[in-house]
Every structure is written in C-alpha cells, then in structure tokens.
Design an enzyme around this catalytic site. Structure first.
Site: not given
Length: 529
Positions: A237, A359
C-alpha cells in the site's frame, strides 16, 4: 478513413483468448456450435475481404488475397499450447462418452437396487452371475460402445438411447431382458441425469481439478522454500518495507490452498423422486415401500448427499458453491499472475523464454505473454462460472438440460489456465542482484525498527524526529547511521541498530516461508512435499 480486415490475423490465435479449440468435438452441442461458427466465419472471409480495402494513395486494393484464403484448424495446434492435450483429463469425465457411461451406471444400478426390494416382485433377486453380467456392462463401456449408443440417439439429449443400448447388450440374457424396462420405470430422465451429472462433477473435481489446484499450491510452496532467504522490497500500500520473496510466494500459496481445500469439501447432492419430486408413480405402484428411504440409500450409495426436498429438478446448489470457490481461487491466481508480471517489469524476475516471446520493437525485451494468456483463460472461466450460477437459480421449475454444457465450459478454461501456469512458472528465474539493488536504495525501511527502539526507551519526540528524517528527502545509509549515533540509547542497542541493513531486516520471514509446507499440508490434509 482506412478499413482493416482482422480475420486473417486473429483466426489462428482465436483459441488463445477464448480458451477453447474447435478440434475438441467431445464438447458436444456447444462445442460443435463453436466449431461450426468459426468455420462459417472462415468460409465467408474472402468475399467479405473484397469489400475491406485500405487507402493507399489513389489506388484502392483488396487487403486479402483469395489464393491465401484457406487455412486449416490443424494449424492452430502449432501454438505453444496444445489445447487438446491440456483438456485430455477433463475429456475423460466430461465428454459425451463419459456422460453415457454415468447414465448407464445409474440405470444398471437402479435395476440392481429394485432386485433387492422384496416388494417389487416383478424384478426378482438376481443371481450372482446376472449381477456380474450387469456390472460388466458398466466396466466394459468404451468408445466403441459409446458409438453404439450414439447410433440410437434421435436427439442430442435422448436418454432413451441408453435404454435401447442396454436392451441390445442384454439380448440373449433372458433373466435381465424380461425386467430391463424397470431400469427406467417410474423414474424420469432427470432422476437419471442428476445423479449422472453429480457423479461426473464429483469425479471431475476429485480426479482432475483438485489435483491440479493442489499442484499449483505445491509449485508456489517450492518457490517459497527456494527463495525463503532472498530479501526484497515489499510494495505494500505505497509504503516500503523489507520482506523476503519466499514469504510473498508463501502468502499466495496459502491463499490458494484455502480455496483448494474448500472445493474438496463441497457436498454433491442428488435426488431420485420422480416427476415433481414427490414419488407419485412410485407410491401408486408399490404402496407399502418407503420410497424416500429407498431413494436415500440409492443416492448415498454413489457417495452423493441426498436431497429430500426438491421439485423435479434437484437444486444443484453444489454447482453454485463450486462456481464461487473456483472464481475465488481464480481471482487469487489472477492477482498472483499480475504480481509476477509486475516483478518481471521491475526486473525482479527473468523469463527463460524462446524468441517467439520477444517484443516486436524492443528486441532486447521478452513479453510476459504466457502469463497474460493464463489471465485471459481465468477471466473467461469467471464469466462462464458466473453464467452457471444464473442458470441454476432459474432452473427449479423446468427441465434443465444445460448441466453438462455449463460444467464443461466452466471448468475447461480454468483447467487450461492452471496447466499453462504450471508450465510457465518453471521458466522464471530470480534476479537477486536487482532485488538487492532496490533494497539498497531504500534505507528508509529501517525507520520502523528505529521508532520501535525509541519507544521502548521512551525517547522524546520520536514521531517528529523520524518524520523530519524520512519525509521529502532521500534516506541513505549515512543519514540513517548519523541519526542512530545521535540517539540517547545504550551502547548495545545502538550497535545493533547500526549493524542492521535493509537486507537483514526481515524478521521471521525466512522461517515462515520455510514452514509453508507444514502450514499448507495441515490445511489441505496431506503432505505437500
């Protein structure tokens, strides 16, 4: 505005996103629909493509060439995921042939049950040879026998074909043939089917789904053990803290284990009560028999739970519970998959992949395609399982012929995702230097332990001093050491704090990760390794 035809590019990859493959003909009616729809679309591509052109200056040319229009669905197997192989286990229990097997099992066992009731004089007690003959019909059922049943089918859901098949098998065995009609007497197709589908679900969960789910838990436990000592920065968090990679993996292993345990405990219900579930025909034909008790004995003999109060349609709430559990298990796995992809992007994990995962524009980079592929299957599964729940809640007052279809299409994408994940998780390597690099940049993680020591010795203005140290500035080893040196602490405590590093400040994380096998084994009820 330019128009683009997508069919040629997307068709060979359609199954990667749908979770299904048109070669899987065993997926019965819906499977054939899926295959036929795909074939129809493919056959219309050339004609449609002539209308789809791209703007290339003043010259308008078709973007699809009829000469290259044909492609075989066999080509779809050239992708890394052979869907047919991945679903072989499911096919054993959920194919049309498997459904016939379970229907024959219930029909034969019901005839045997009637022969054990003295009040049903029309079906006398069978000899041991006759009982063995009937049991052999069940045991010897195979693909060739299934074809014989299919020859007698007039519709996709004609259970009468099973009765005709049994008559054919018993031809020449007069003791059975004379009473064979009682195998379907007084009961409805739903009586036979709800038990057949219940057994199908029970065996599928026990022999296919749960073992693979347990293997996923074992795989994460292995990751937890192997990486128990590797410290890393925990992105909790938004606040940095030290942890270990092992305990992060152990947390997911335990969460998955919780839901795997739940799915193994779901009771599968069944009933055998005739039209509208009230034993009307049974009671009229044989008034002195306690039919609810007979039905309970019969249902529980298969290892199913007896549902005493139903309409004609058994409630199937076990399917609702199983769907919920699978969705929750899949949600945890999706979260873990996203976490792994994030670790890959941060450089914490490296992929041992082939060049097809590279990629297109960044040739130094390998795309985490495999994890994205698994996530797509899990999302597909969630949609299918949610649909199952909706169907079940509206099926109490009508004959439900969708059980087997929703079962197949609910479980298939989940099973595919689990098996894919087990394969790709082996291709991950931990980049320990990258993990250590991140921790070295975050000496601020030691602020927690410093504040704890300051509280123990009741030093003044603890919060204010640490806030001044840590907020808005880059905290490094020198600033932390300087702050500790200026604290009014005993020499031993000060030396302990000065020797701490982000890499060593991991508490019991390493030991907890090493104990995950024991913790998860206790939860699941069997030894993990």
């Amino acid at each position: 505005m330019e128009s683009v035809a997508f069919v040629r590019l997307r068709a060979p990859y359609m199954h990667r996103y749908s979770g299904f493959h048109p070669r899987i003909k065993s997926y019965s009616f819906l499977g054939r629909q899926y295959c036929n729809t795909a074939l129809t679309l493919a056959s219309t591509v050339p004609a449609r493509a002539r209308e789809l052109t791209c703007n290339a200056g003043s010259k308008m040319e078709p973007i699809y060439d009829d000469a290259n229009a044909e492609f075989s669905f066999e080509d779809w197997l050239s992708n890394p995921w052979d869907v047919g192989i991945m679903l072989d286990d499911l096919d054993k229990f959920c194919s049309d042939n498997a459904v016939m097997y379970y229907q024959i099992l219930v029909e034969v066992r019901w005839l045997l049950k009637l022969s054990e009731i003295p009040e049903v004089k029309e079906v006398p007690t069978f000899s041991q040879e006759t009982r063995a003959f009937l049991e052999n019909i069940i045991q010897d059922f195979n693909v060739d026998e299934a074809l014989e049943v299919k020859k007698k089918q007039q519709t996709n859901y004609d259970l009468k074909a099973v009765v005709y098949y049994l008559k054919q098998k018993c031809d020449g065995h007069s003791e059975v043939l004379e009473v064979l009609d009682f195998s379907h007497s007084m009961c409805t197709s739903e009586d036979i089917n709800n038990l057949a589908y219940g057994l199908l679900i029970k065996d599928t969960i026990n022999h296919v789904m749960f073992p693979v789910m347990a293997n996923l838990c074992k795989a994460l436990c292995a990751m937890a053990r192997n990486n128990a000592h590797i410290a890393m920065l925990s992105h909790s968090h938004g606040q940095a803290s030290s942890t270990t990679l092992g305990i992060e993996m152990a947390t997911f292993a335990f969460r998955l284990g919780y839901w795997a345990r739940r799915i193994s405990q779901v009771p599968i219900f069944g009933n055998f009560a005739g039209v509208v579930g009230k034993y009307n025909a049974y009671k009229f034909a044989y008034r002195d028999i306690d039919w609810p008790h007979v039905a309970q004995e019969f249902v529980t003999s298969f290892g199913l739970q007896f549902n005493p109060c139903t309409t004609q349609i058994e409630s199937h709430y076990h399917m609702v519970e199983l769907s919920d559990i699978l969705v929750n298990f899949n949600n945890v796995l999706v979260e873990f998959t996203d976490e792994v992809r994030r670790y890959i992007s941060l450089g914490y994990f490296e992929q041992m992949m082939k060049e097809e995962n590279e990629s297109c524009t960044m040739l130094y980079k390998l795309d985490p395609f495999d994890f994205a592929n698994s996530s797509c299957d899990l999302v597909t599964a969630k949609s299918c399982l949610s649909t199952i729940k909706k169907l079940i809640f509206t099926a109490h007052m009508k004959v439900n012929l969708t059980d087997i279809q929703v079962t197949r299409f609910g479980l298939a994408p989940s099973l595919m995702a689990y098996k894919k994940f087990l394969l790709v998780i082996e291709k991950i390597e931990v980049n320990e230097s990258r993990l250590a690099e991140d921790l070295e940049k975050n000496w601020v993680v030691l602020a927690e332990v410093i504040q704890t020591v300051m509280e123990i010795y009741n030093l003044p203005e603890q919060h204010e001093k640490l806030k001044e140290l840590t907020r808005g500035i880059n905290v490094d080893k020198e600033s932390i050491s300087s702050f500790i040196e200026n604290l009014d602490l005993p020499k031993e405590e000060k030396l302990y704090l000065l020797n701490l590093t982000p890499l060593s400040y991991i508490g019991e994380a390493e030991n907890l990760a090493k104990l995950i096998d024991e913790a998860l084994g206790s939860l699941l009820g069997f030894k993990i390794n």
